[in-house]
Scaffold this motif. Structure first.
Motif, PDB file in Angstrom:
ATOM      1  N   VAL A   6       6.888 -11.765   1.250  1.00 55.18           N
ATOM      2  CA  VAL A   6       7.669 -12.547   0.297  1.00 55.18           C
ATOM      3  C   VAL A   6       7.991 -13.889   0.940  1.00 55.18           C
ATOM      4  N   SER A   7       7.489 -14.973   0.339  1.00 54.05           N
ATOM      5  CA  SER A   7       7.696 -16.296   0.929  1.00 54.05           C
ATOM      6  C   SER A   7       8.391 -17.223  -0.058  1.00 54.05           C
ATOM      7  N   GLU A  57      -2.028 -19.720  -0.440  1.00 51.00           N
ATOM      8  CA  GLU A  57      -3.119 -20.351   0.292  1.00 51.00           C
ATOM      9  C   GLU A  57      -2.692 -20.721   1.714  1.00 51.00           C
ATOM     10  N   ASP A  58      -1.451 -21.195   1.866  1.00 52.96           N
ATOM     11  CA  ASP A  58      -0.930 -21.562   3.188  1.00 52.96           C
ATOM     12  C   ASP A  58      -0.851 -20.340   4.095  1.00 52.96           C
ATOM     13  N   ILE A  59      -0.420 -19.216   3.542  1.00 50.51           N
ATOM     14  CA  ILE A  59      -0.272 -17.985   4.325  1.00 50.51           C
ATOM     15  C   ILE A  59      -1.646 -17.470   4.757  1.00 50.51           C
ATOM     16  N   ARG A  60      -2.614 -17.521   3.846  1.00 52.96           N
ATOM     17  CA  ARG A  60      -3.977 -17.118   4.202  1.00 52.96           C
ATOM     18  C   ARG A  60      -4.528 -17.987   5.328  1.00 52.96           C
ATOM     19  N   GLU A  61      -4.325 -19.293   5.217  1.00 55.88           N
ATOM     20  CA  GLU A  61      -4.833 -20.212   6.237  1.00 55.88           C
ATOM     21  C   GLU A  61      -4.157 -19.980   7.585  1.00 55.88           C
ATOM     22  N   ASP A  78     -10.144 -11.605   8.136  1.00 53.64           N
ATOM     23  CA  ASP A  78     -10.219 -10.761   6.947  1.00 53.64           C
ATOM     24  C   ASP A  78      -8.862 -10.541   6.281  1.00 53.64           C
ATOM     25  N   PHE A  79      -7.866 -11.333   6.656  1.00 54.15           N
ATOM     26  CA  PHE A  79      -6.548 -11.223   6.043  1.00 54.15           C
ATOM     27  C   PHE A  79      -6.645 -11.419   4.528  1.00 54.15           C
ATOM     28  N   GLY A  80      -7.395 -12.435   4.115  1.00 53.17           N
ATOM     29  CA  GLY A  80      -7.565 -12.703   2.694  1.00 53.17           C
ATOM     30  C   GLY A  80      -8.206 -11.546   1.953  1.00 53.17           C
ATOM     31  N   ASP A  81      -9.142 -10.863   2.615  1.00 54.57           N
ATOM     32  CA  ASP A  81      -9.777  -9.702   1.991  1.00 54.57           C
ATOM     33  C   ASP A  81      -8.762  -8.593   1.755  1.00 54.57           C
ATOM     34  N   GLU A  91      -4.046  -4.459  -0.270  1.00 52.71           N
ATOM     35  CA  GLU A  91      -3.414  -3.822   0.882  1.00 52.71           C
ATOM     36  C   GLU A  91      -2.202  -4.623   1.357  1.00 52.71           C
ATOM     37  N   ILE A  92      -2.278  -5.932   1.170  1.00 51.93           N
ATOM     38  CA  ILE A  92      -1.133  -6.820   1.411  1.00 51.93           C
ATOM     39  C   ILE A  92      -0.903  -7.611   0.131  1.00 51.93           C
ATOM     40  N   VAL A  93       0.310  -7.559  -0.388  1.00 50.68           N
ATOM     41  CA  VAL A  93       0.671  -8.302  -1.593  1.00 50.68           C
ATOM     42  C   VAL A  93       1.539  -9.489  -1.199  1.00 50.68           C
ATOM     43  N   ILE A  94       1.190 -10.675  -1.698  1.00 47.35           N
ATOM     44  CA  ILE A  94       1.956 -11.887  -1.406  1.00 47.35           C
ATOM     45  C   ILE A  94       2.703 -12.339  -2.651  1.00 47.35           C
TER      46      ILE A  94
END
Length: 241
Positions: free
Chosen positions: A58-59, A65-69, A78-81, A87-90
């Motif tokens: 929760v941000s 996009e910032d968190i993925r980068e 593979d965080f984005g995958d 498996e991870i919800v943003i």
């Protein structure tokens, strides 16, 4: 003995005696650039990849996009995958700051938690989250309620807190006393850059090492060197907690 949840940070689990207590809420504080958000990302990433624990990020400060980068920048390619696979919800700032009422924010979070079986949560940051509250009484009541909801939902949570001071014991806020544990990420300037350290100030129900330990950020995220560096950042005759 309580069941412990690994932080995913090499060296830190050793300091904690194996990890943090399941269903606890742990405050992670530090000034900008100390690695708090990377810690949160690493906690969720290793939770999925090494322990099969699903997580929620929760941000109130970053877009998805910032968190993925940020995750990719430390080698979690593979965080984005994992996000795409659920498996991870943003829940990012575009969604969370659209809601101006605390109850609605909690309801949105609970909807997400209820949709799947999650084990871990990161809130980034508690400083922004507290802007929902008008006074100290409301803040205390709401933070206690929020912490209870996280525990009742079976979540082991990191609450990231932005701190202005370099020295942790000069800023003792209400949130320090309402959480189960307090971890400080510290950085000090040097001629060649910065030195980073971690200090576990409090962890309920656990026997911890309260020395200050060197910390590095690189490929793979945070690494703690679990031999104290013989460095005293602050004179403290007794713990503030």
């Amino acid at each position: 003995m309580p069941h412990l949840v690994s932080t995913g940070v090499d060296g830190l689990d050793s300091i904690l005696g194996g990890g943090i207590t399941e269903r606890s809420t742990v405050l992670v504080s530090g000034n900008p650039g100390t690695g708090k958000s990377i810690f949160g990302i690493q906690y969720l990433y290793t939770g999925v990849t090494e322990h099969g624990d699903r997580g929620v990020y929760v941000s109130f400060e970053e877009n998805e996009e910032d968190i993925r980068e940020a995750a990719e920048s430390v080698g979690f390619e593979d965080f984005g995958d994992l996000v795409d696979d659920g498996e991870i919800v943003i829940l990012d700032k575009r969604e969370m700051l659209r809601i101006e009422d605390f109850t609605e924010t909690i309801d949105r979070l609970l909807e997400t938690v209820a949709e799947g079986e999650f084990d871990r949560l990161v809130l980034d940051s508690l400083s922004m989250f507290q802007l929902f509250f008008e006074d100290e009484h409301e803040k205390r009541t709401s933070l206690l309620k929020f912490s209870d909801i996280l525990k009742e939902s079976g979540l082991t949570s990191l609450l990231i807190n932005e701190q202005g001071a370099v020295f942790p014991d000069t800023e003792i806020g209400l949130e320090n006393f309402l959480t189960d544990g307090n971890i400080y990420l510290i950085q000090t300037p040097t001629e060649s850059g910065v030195n980073r350290y971690v200090w576990v100030a409090k962890m309920r129900k656990q026997d911890i090492d309260t020395d200050i330990f060197p910390l590095e950020i690189g490929t793979g995220g945070l690494t703690v060197h679990d031999q104290a560096g013989g460095f005293a950042m602050m004179e403290r005759s007794e713990s503030p907690f």
